[in-house]
Design a protein around this motif. Structure first.
Motif, PDB file in Angstrom:
ATOM      1  N   THR A  26       0.831  -1.197   0.000  1.00 37.11           N
ATOM      2  CA  THR A  26       0.000   0.000   0.000  1.00 37.11           C
ATOM      3  C   THR A  26       0.869   1.252   0.000  1.00 37.11           C
ATOM      4  O   THR A  26       2.006   1.231   0.485  1.00 37.11           O
ATOM      5  CB  THR A  26      -0.934   0.022   1.229  1.00 37.11           C
ATOM      6  OG1 THR A  26      -1.711   1.215   1.225  1.00 37.11           O
ATOM      7  CG2 THR A  26      -0.138  -0.040   2.511  1.00 37.11           C
ATOM      8  N   THR A  27       0.298   2.307  -0.566  1.00 35.49           N
ATOM      9  CA  THR A  27       0.895   3.648  -0.461  1.00 35.49           C
ATOM     10  C   THR A  27      -0.062   4.616   0.224  1.00 35.49           C
ATOM     11  O   THR A  27       0.185   5.824   0.199  1.00 35.49           O
ATOM     12  CB  THR A  27       1.259   4.184  -1.858  1.00 35.49           C
ATOM     13  OG1 THR A  27       0.085   4.179  -2.686  1.00 35.49           O
ATOM     14  CG2 THR A  27       2.346   3.361  -2.497  1.00 35.49           C
ATOM     15  N   ASN A  28      -1.129   4.086   0.808  1.00 38.02           N
ATOM     16  CA  ASN A  28      -2.069   4.933   1.529  1.00 38.02           C
ATOM     17  C   ASN A  28      -1.383   5.462   2.786  1.00 38.02           C
ATOM     18  O   ASN A  28      -1.007   4.676   3.664  1.00 38.02           O
ATOM     19  CB  ASN A  28      -3.318   4.137   1.892  1.00 38.02           C
ATOM     20  CG  ASN A  28      -4.439   5.014   2.406  1.00 38.02           C
ATOM     21  OD1 ASN A  28      -4.227   5.921   3.205  1.00 38.02           O
ATOM     22  ND2 ASN A  28      -5.650   4.738   1.947  1.00 38.02           N
ATOM     23  N   PRO A  29      -1.208   6.764   2.919  1.00 37.87           N
ATOM     24  CA  PRO A  29      -0.471   7.267   4.084  1.00 37.87           C
ATOM     25  C   PRO A  29      -1.170   6.991   5.405  1.00 37.87           C
ATOM     26  O   PRO A  29      -0.507   6.851   6.428  1.00 37.87           O
ATOM     27  CB  PRO A  29      -0.356   8.774   3.803  1.00 37.87           C
ATOM     28  CG  PRO A  29      -1.473   9.073   2.866  1.00 37.87           C
ATOM     29  CD  PRO A  29      -1.657   7.852   2.034  1.00 37.87           C
ATOM     30  N   LEU A  30      -2.497   6.881   5.396  1.00 40.34           N
ATOM     31  CA  LEU A  30      -3.212   6.600   6.640  1.00 40.34           C
ATOM     32  C   LEU A  30      -2.954   5.166   7.100  1.00 40.34           C
ATOM     33  O   LEU A  30      -2.729   4.917   8.289  1.00 40.34           O
ATOM     34  CB  LEU A  30      -4.709   6.852   6.450  1.00 40.34           C
ATOM     35  CG  LEU A  30      -5.096   8.284   6.057  1.00 40.34           C
ATOM     36  CD1 LEU A  30      -6.592   8.403   5.878  1.00 40.34           C
ATOM     37  CD2 LEU A  30      -4.590   9.267   7.097  1.00 40.34           C
ATOM     38  N   LEU A  31      -2.971   4.232   6.165  1.00 39.88           N
ATOM     39  CA  LEU A  31      -2.663   2.852   6.528  1.00 39.88           C
ATOM     40  C   LEU A  31      -1.204   2.698   6.962  1.00 39.88           C
ATOM     41  O   LEU A  31      -0.900   1.956   7.903  1.00 39.88           O
ATOM     42  CB  LEU A  31      -2.959   1.919   5.352  1.00 39.88           C
ATOM     43  CG  LEU A  31      -4.430   1.614   5.063  1.00 39.88           C
ATOM     44  CD1 LEU A  31      -4.550   0.738   3.839  1.00 39.88           C
ATOM     45  CD2 LEU A  31      -5.082   0.948   6.271  1.00 39.88           C
ATOM     46  N   LEU A  32      -0.298   3.390   6.267  1.00 43.27           N
ATOM     47  CA  LEU A  32       1.116   3.316   6.654  1.00 43.27           C
ATOM     48  C   LEU A  32       1.341   3.928   8.035  1.00 43.27           C
ATOM     49  O   LEU A  32       2.113   3.396   8.840  1.00 43.27           O
ATOM     50  CB  LEU A  32       1.962   4.033   5.605  1.00 43.27           C
ATOM     51  CG  LEU A  32       2.021   3.360   4.227  1.00 43.27           C
ATOM     52  CD1 LEU A  32       2.739   4.241   3.233  1.00 43.27           C
ATOM     53  CD2 LEU A  32       2.696   1.990   4.323  1.00 43.27           C
ATOM     54  N   ALA A  33       0.672   5.034   8.320  1.00 43.91           N
ATOM     55  CA  ALA A  33       0.787   5.632   9.655  1.00 43.91           C
ATOM     56  C   ALA A  33       0.212   4.694  10.716  1.00 43.91           C
ATOM     57  O   ALA A  33       0.752   4.601  11.829  1.00 43.91           O
ATOM     58  CB  ALA A  33       0.074   6.975   9.689  1.00 43.91           C
ATOM     59  N   LEU A  34      -0.860   3.983  10.380  1.00 45.30           N
ATOM     60  CA  LEU A  34      -1.428   3.026  11.330  1.00 45.30           C
ATOM     61  C   LEU A  34      -0.478   1.861  11.569  1.00 45.30           C
ATOM     62  O   LEU A  34      -0.337   1.378  12.708  1.00 45.30           O
ATOM     63  CB  LEU A  34      -2.773   2.528  10.803  1.00 45.30           C
ATOM     64  CG  LEU A  34      -3.600   1.654  11.742  1.00 45.30           C
ATOM     65  CD1 LEU A  34      -3.922   2.406  13.025  1.00 45.30           C
ATOM     66  CD2 LEU A  34      -4.880   1.194  11.049  1.00 45.30           C
ATOM     67  N   LEU A  35       0.195   1.391  10.519  1.00 44.47           N
ATOM     68  CA  LEU A  35       1.200   0.337  10.684  1.00 44.47           C
ATOM     69  C   LEU A  35       2.334   0.789  11.594  1.00 44.47           C
ATOM     70  O   LEU A  35       2.789   0.033  12.472  1.00 44.47           O
ATOM     71  CB  LEU A  35       1.745  -0.073   9.318  1.00 44.47           C
ATOM     72  CG  LEU A  35       0.984  -1.132   8.527  1.00 44.47           C
ATOM     73  CD1 LEU A  35       1.519  -1.207   7.110  1.00 44.47           C
ATOM     74  CD2 LEU A  35       1.084  -2.492   9.211  1.00 44.47           C
ATOM     75  N   VAL A  36       2.808   2.003  11.383  1.00 48.54           N
ATOM     76  CA  VAL A  36       3.881   2.528  12.228  1.00 48.54           C
ATOM     77  C   VAL A  36       3.410   2.668  13.671  1.00 48.54           C
ATOM     78  O   VAL A  36       4.157   2.353  14.615  1.00 48.54           O
ATOM     79  CB  VAL A  36       4.358   3.878  11.668  1.00 48.54           C
ATOM     80  CG1 VAL A  36       5.328   4.553  12.635  1.00 48.54           C
ATOM     81  CG2 VAL A  36       5.029   3.684  10.318  1.00 48.54           C
ATOM     82  N   ALA A  37       2.175   3.101  13.885  1.00 49.57           N
ATOM     83  CA  ALA A  37       1.645   3.222  15.244  1.00 49.57           C
ATOM     84  C   ALA A  37       1.526   1.860  15.918  1.00 49.57           C
ATOM     85  O   ALA A  37       1.808   1.714  17.117  1.00 49.57           O
ATOM     86  CB  ALA A  37       0.285   3.919  15.208  1.00 49.57           C
ATOM     87  N   VAL A  38       1.143   0.833  15.168  1.00 54.80           N
ATOM     88  CA  VAL A  38       1.057  -0.523  15.729  1.00 54.80           C
ATOM     89  C   VAL A  38       2.438  -1.003  16.149  1.00 54.80           C
ATOM     90  O   VAL A  38       2.628  -1.550  17.246  1.00 54.80           O
ATOM     91  CB  VAL A  38       0.429  -1.472  14.691  1.00 54.80           C
ATOM     92  CG1 VAL A  38       0.612  -2.925  15.098  1.00 54.80           C
ATOM     93  CG2 VAL A  38      -1.064  -1.172  14.541  1.00 54.80           C
TER      94      VAL A  38
END
Length: 378
Positions: A26-38
């Motif tokens: 994915t390149t969705n920044p919201l999903l990537l930010a959620l992955l980093v938060a996890v």
């Protein structure tokens, strides 16, 4: 922590690689930010108190540097993404005819910066996932769990992975010492004066490691028959070729029929070759790590995130890879976001890290201690 409750170090790496594989889908920044938060939540909750676990901050800083460098390069050299929303115009340097297609300076568009930001965030999330595995998995325990055929390679990888934590610890220690002495620890001068002691400490650590490995008989091999060596080489080579061909078949449309069988056959041949190759490395394991239920749940959570994000990419690719032309705010897809939240499972099924011994109050008396009577006193 009790051995039965400990999580296998390989499980942490499988969990982190699963999240990293999900980040590449994915390149969705919201999903990537959620992955980093996890990743950040699990590392904060389950990171042990050890020197090798302090390198997570360095990986985060490296990820931020990757994003910054990508944005700067895009602004200077362009991105090739057509855009009409000009944010600023840099002085453009004329280039010769043979450099057509490359520009230096010029208009910086919102579409180009958004595309560069999405791509850089994907790489940054992957780096943070690797940093999480490096902070959660004990390198020495991971080396002990490797098969005998990969022992030498594992030693090289573990030494490379532990270099970053030791380097960060040395830099922090030297900067603290310079601050106590009233000397500058920032800027070019501070960096130069800290860099030499760090390099010297790395060289001393390398010499000490080489001496310790030589004293423990590192590199010795057992004698095995020639037929076993040829069989091991053949199985390993066939396994690697099968894995490559099977992976190619799974990634292409024409190879969907043979991709999975060839991949499974290649993995089986490679495992057989590793098992036979382990006979050349005679060594014992003291208290080997067991793969328990917690380890299986940790590894399964990362694999589930990767599988669900791959499925989401097939069913709804536009949600996982939002467009930038025309520029629009990305939307958060609900069920892929819920799949990413499965990566939080290790924070709840694994035991909390042990408190360091120095944190125990000095007034606490061990349970086995008892008062000494007058007759027993000297």
């Amino acid at each position: 922590m009790r051995d039965g409750a400990a999580v296998h170090p390989g499980a942490w790496w499988l969990w982190a690689l699963g999240l990293g594989a999900a980040a590449t889908r994915t390149t969705n920044p919201l999903l990537l930010a959620l992955l980093v938060a996890v990743c950040a939540y699990v590392v904060t909750a389950r990171r042990p108190h050890a020197p090798w676990s302090r390198s997570y901050g360095a990986f985060v800083q490296l990820a931020l540097a990757v994003i910054a460098v990508r944005l700067v390069l895009t602004a200077v050299f362009g991105s090739g993404v057509p855009g009409t929303h000009v944010l600023l115009t840099l002085p453009e340097v004329p280039l010769p005819d043979w450099a057509q297609g490359i520009r230096l300076g010029g208009e910086v568009t919102a579409e180009g910066l958004a595309h560069a930001l999405y791509q850089a965030m994907r790489l940054a999330a992957l780096l943070i996932c690797v940093g999480a595995a490096n902070a959660l998995a004990n390198p020495s325990r991971l080396l002990k769990a490797l098969p005998g055929a990969l022992y030498e390679t594992g030693v090289a990888v573990v030494v490379a992975l532990t270099f970053a934590p030791h380097l960060v610890a040395d830099v922090r220690r030297l900067r603290a010492a310079r601050r106590l002495r009233g000397r500058p620890d920032r800027g070019v001068r501070g960096l130069l004066q800290v860099g030499l002691p760090v390099l010297e400490g790395a060289l001393e650590r390398s010499v000490a490691l080489a001496a310790a490995m030589d004293a423990r008989g590192y590199g010795r091999t057992a004698r095995v028959p020639a037929a076993v060596r040829r069989t091991t080489a053949s199985l390993t080579l066939a396994g690697l070729l099968g894995v490559c061909a099977g992976t190619y078949g799974m990634l292409t449309a024409v190879g969907g029929a043979y991709g999975v069988p060839v991949l499974l056959a290649g993995v089986a041949a490679a495992l057989a070759g590793l098992w036979l190759g382990g006979r050349r490395s005679p060594r014992t394991r003291y208290r080997p790590d067991r793969w328990n239920l917690r380890s299986a749940l940790v590894a399964a959570s990362g694999a589930a995130v990767a599988a669900l994000l791959a499925l989401a990419g097939v069913r709804d690719p536009a949600a996982l890879n939002p467009g930038v032309v025309p520029p629009a705010a990305p939307a958060l897809p609900l069920w892929p976001a819920a799949a990413v939240l499965l990566g939080l499972l290790p924070a709840f099924v694994t035991p909390s890290p042990d408190r360091p011994a120095s944190a125990r109050p000095a007034s606490v008396r061990p349970a086995s201690a008892r008062p000494v009577s007058a007759e027993e006193a000297p």
